[in-house]
Enzyme design. Structure first.
Site, PDB file in Angstrom:
ATOM      1  N   ALA A   1      11.035  39.229  13.834  1.00  0.00           N
ATOM      2  CA  ALA A   1      11.904  38.438  14.710  1.00  0.00           C
ATOM      3  C   ALA A   1      13.365  38.551  14.288  1.00  0.00           C
ATOM      4  O   ALA A   1      14.268  38.449  15.118  1.00  0.00           O
ATOM      5  CB  ALA A   1      11.463  36.979  14.728  1.00  0.00           C
ATOM      6  N   THR A   2      13.618  38.765  13.005  1.00  0.00           N
ATOM      7  CA  THR A   2      15.001  38.934  12.552  1.00  0.00           C
ATOM      8  C   THR A   2      15.649  40.123  13.256  1.00  0.00           C
ATOM      9  O   THR A   2      16.752  40.014  13.812  1.00  0.00           O
ATOM     10  CB  THR A   2      15.056  39.142  11.023  1.00  0.00           C
ATOM     11  OG1 THR A   2      14.511  37.982  10.390  1.00  0.00           O
ATOM     12  CG2 THR A   2      16.469  39.371  10.538  1.00  0.00           C
TER      13      THR A   2
ATOM     14  N   ASN B   1      12.408  25.927  13.297  1.00  0.00           N
ATOM     15  CA  ASN B   1      11.478  26.216  12.204  1.00  0.00           C
ATOM     16  C   ASN B   1      11.459  25.157  11.119  1.00  0.00           C
ATOM     17  O   ASN B   1      10.490  25.057  10.373  1.00  0.00           O
ATOM     18  CB  ASN B   1      11.794  27.589  11.600  1.00  0.00           C
ATOM     19  CG  ASN B   1      13.265  27.792  11.353  1.00  0.00           C
ATOM     20  OD1 ASN B   1      14.071  27.759  12.278  1.00  0.00           O
ATOM     21  ND2 ASN B   1      13.633  27.996  10.105  1.00  0.00           N
TER      22      ASN B   1
ATOM     23  N   GLN C   1       8.527  30.496  16.386  1.00  0.00           N
ATOM     24  CA  GLN C   1       7.719  29.312  16.039  1.00  0.00           C
ATOM     25  C   GLN C   1       7.007  28.724  17.253  1.00  0.00           C
ATOM     26  O   GLN C   1       6.331  27.699  17.130  1.00  0.00           O
ATOM     27  CB  GLN C   1       8.604  28.234  15.394  1.00  0.00           C
ATOM     28  CG  GLN C   1       9.240  28.631  14.077  1.00  0.00           C
ATOM     29  CD  GLN C   1       8.260  28.651  12.906  1.00  0.00           C
ATOM     30  OE1 GLN C   1       7.129  28.187  13.008  1.00  0.00           O
ATOM     31  NE2 GLN C   1       8.698  29.210  11.792  1.00  0.00           N
TER      32      GLN C   1
ATOM     33  N   SER D   1       7.489  37.097  16.345  1.00  0.00           N
ATOM     34  CA  SER D   1       7.166  37.618  15.019  1.00  0.00           C
ATOM     35  C   SER D   1       5.654  37.651  14.830  1.00  0.00           C
ATOM     36  O   SER D   1       4.950  36.759  15.316  1.00  0.00           O
ATOM     37  CB  SER D   1       7.801  36.714  13.949  1.00  0.00           C
ATOM     38  OG  SER D   1       7.439  37.162  12.667  1.00  0.00           O
TER      39      SER D   1
ATOM     40  N   HIS E   1       4.019  37.493  11.813  1.00  0.00           N
ATOM     41  CA  HIS E   1       3.498  36.726  10.676  1.00  0.00           C
ATOM     42  C   HIS E   1       3.626  35.218  10.800  1.00  0.00           C
ATOM     43  O   HIS E   1       3.244  34.489   9.884  1.00  0.00           O
ATOM     44  CB  HIS E   1       4.115  37.223   9.364  1.00  0.00           C
ATOM     45  CG  HIS E   1       5.531  36.780   9.116  1.00  0.00           C
ATOM     46  ND1 HIS E   1       5.829  35.720   8.318  1.00  0.00           N
ATOM     47  CD2 HIS E   1       6.698  37.276   9.553  1.00  0.00           C
ATOM     48  CE1 HIS E   1       7.151  35.582   8.265  1.00  0.00           C
ATOM     49  NE2 HIS E   1       7.702  36.506   9.008  1.00  0.00           N
TER      50      HIS E   1
ATOM     51  N   THR F   1       9.291  55.679  13.886  1.00  0.00           N
ATOM     52  CA  THR F   1       7.850  55.860  14.083  1.00  0.00           C
ATOM     53  C   THR F   1       7.156  54.508  14.180  1.00  0.00           C
ATOM     54  O   THR F   1       7.382  53.631  13.345  1.00  0.00           O
ATOM     55  CB  THR F   1       7.252  56.664  12.908  1.00  0.00           C
ATOM     56  OG1 THR F   1       7.906  57.931  12.867  1.00  0.00           O
ATOM     57  CG2 THR F   1       5.761  56.861  13.073  1.00  0.00           C
TER      58      THR F   1
ATOM     59  N   CYS G   1      18.675  27.098  -2.229  1.00  0.00           N
ATOM     60  CA  CYS G   1      19.301  27.347  -3.516  1.00  0.00           C
ATOM     61  C   CYS G   1      20.275  28.505  -3.376  1.00  0.00           C
ATOM     62  O   CYS G   1      19.879  29.631  -3.116  1.00  0.00           O
ATOM     63  CB  CYS G   1      18.256  27.678  -4.576  1.00  0.00           C
ATOM     64  SG  CYS G   1      17.248  26.270  -4.990  1.00  0.00           S
TER      65      CYS G   1
END
Ligand code: PLP
Length: 382
Positions: free
Chosen positions: A75-76, A155, A183, A203, A205, A243, A328
């Site tokens: 998705a990025t 998300n 999402q 996406s 995953h 590919t 972080c």
């Protein structure tokens, strides 16, 4: 007893074993391993068939034509291709893009890069419920607006945007609508024709498929034109060369077919799990729901624990795999821009956790989370 309880489905889902099985048949010499672009032998043709079958499986879930599905690495990449590809291809018509401050970084950072490239961006700020209202969008539209990019489901919060209404306003203003729906798969009806979506990122995953594969839906009629970001062999009708990753693609296809068949039953079960968690915490003081329950998908629950230090909280709950309300950076811990973006105070954002569930979450997982939280909180507040 010491096993980690996985409650981080919004970060990634495990691959469904049925998906893994299909993927395994598309890797080795005995399997369908050939290059789908190989036109000179039967093995290439078989691989192409497998890719086209998966393309149809994804298209079927979103009411699209298979020719509107462009395979990407996730998705990025789909977000990058949608925003950059569309703005560059349509710059003669206008230079203005509308998006929001709580989009995924794949959209936020791409829009920021486009600002540096000379495009203009209006950043909408959602309400406390994490949603963008049709009125907000109406006010942001300009004669030179060519693209609106707003997510289906946030998300971090699970908040749902009113896509059909947003599409109507976008089109009334003569612009196109891009939706990051990573999402939303299996949680919302994502029928692109009914909703009026022109570009949509998906996406693998986040929906029990593999990582490293995604899709950009690109409407064909009326045709949406985008400039490619990756040049090469002219794959995917010139929009995305490289590919095709057969095993990833058949995995995403199988995962989306399973969603098509099973999402409704999954969702009912997941709603019950979410309510079990909420009820189990209801008698505790100082637990604030950052997620606006009535405007959110059932599988994401973002909670703040008043009077608690976020890092100590995470340490105390280290048998739970959950996400924090912070990011972080190299030097410091910063609160999540999504939480501060909906007005959550800094300290509360730092004391927030995102619980997200899915197909393989059990009541026992929820009970383990409840027990851990109830055990940890008093000590952390002392
Ligand atoms: C996970 C996610 C992405 C990124 O997807 P990848 O396939 O990991 O690149 C983009 N947008 C949203 C809303 C997401 O949740």
């Amino acid at each position: 007893m010491n096993a980690l309880v996985y409650l981080d489905y919004a970060a990634t889902t495990p691959v469904d074993p049925r998906v893994a099985e299909v993927m395994g048949r598309h890797l080795t010499l005995e399997g369908t391993f050939a290059n789908p672009a190989s036109r000179s032998h039967m093995l290439g043709w078989q691989a192409e068939q497998a890719v086209e079958n998966a393309r149809r499986q994804v298209a079927d879930l979103i009411g699209a034509d298979p020719r509107e599905i462009v395979w990407t690495s996730g998705a990025t990449e789909a977000d990058n291709l949608a925003l950059t590809g569309f703005m560059r291809a349509n710059r003669e018509r206008g230079r203005h893009l509308v998006t929001s401050t709580i989009e995924h970084k794949a959209v936020v950072d791409t829009a920021t890069a486009l600002e540096h490239e000379g495009f203009e961006v209006t950043w909408l700020t959602p309400g406390a419920d994490g949603c963008i209202t049709p009125d907000q969008l109406r006010q942001a539209m300009r004669p030179d607006t060519i693209l609106v990019s707003l997510m289906a489901v946030n998300n971090e919060l699970g908040s749902i945007n009113p896509l059909a209404e947003l599409a109507e306003i976008t089109h009334a203003g003569g612009a196109a609508l891009h939706v990051d729906a990573a999402q939303g798969v299996g949680r919302l009806d994502l029928d692109v024709k009914r909703l009026g979506i022109d570009l949509m990122s998906l996406s693998g995953h986040k929906a029990y498929g593999p990582k490293g594969i995604g899709v950009l839906y690109v409407r064909r009629s009326p045709e949406i034109s985008i400039e490619p970001l990756i040049h090469g062999g002219g794959h995917e009708r010139g929009m995305r060369s490289g590919t095709l990753a057969t095993h990833q693609i058949v995995g995403m296809g199988e995962a989306f077919a399973l969603i098509h068949a099973e999402a409704e039953a999954d969702q009912a079960r997941i709603l019950a799990l979410r309510n079990r968690l909420l009820e189990g915490l209801s008698d505790l003081e100082g637990v604030v729901c950052n997620t606006a329950i009535d405007a959110a998908v059932p599988n994401i629950l973002n909670l703040a624990f008043e009077g608690v230090d976020g890092e100590s909280l995470l340490m105390a709950l280290r048998n739970l795999a959950v996400s924090t309300g912070s990011a972080c950076n190299s030097a410091s811990v910063e609160p999540s821009y999504v939480l501060t973006g909906i007005g959550v105070p800094r300290a509360l954002a730092l004391a927030s956790l995102r619980f997200s569930f899915g197909r393989f979450t059990t009541e026992a997982d929820i009970d383990a989370a409840l027990a851990a939280i109830r055990h940890a909180l008093p000590g952390l507040r002392r």
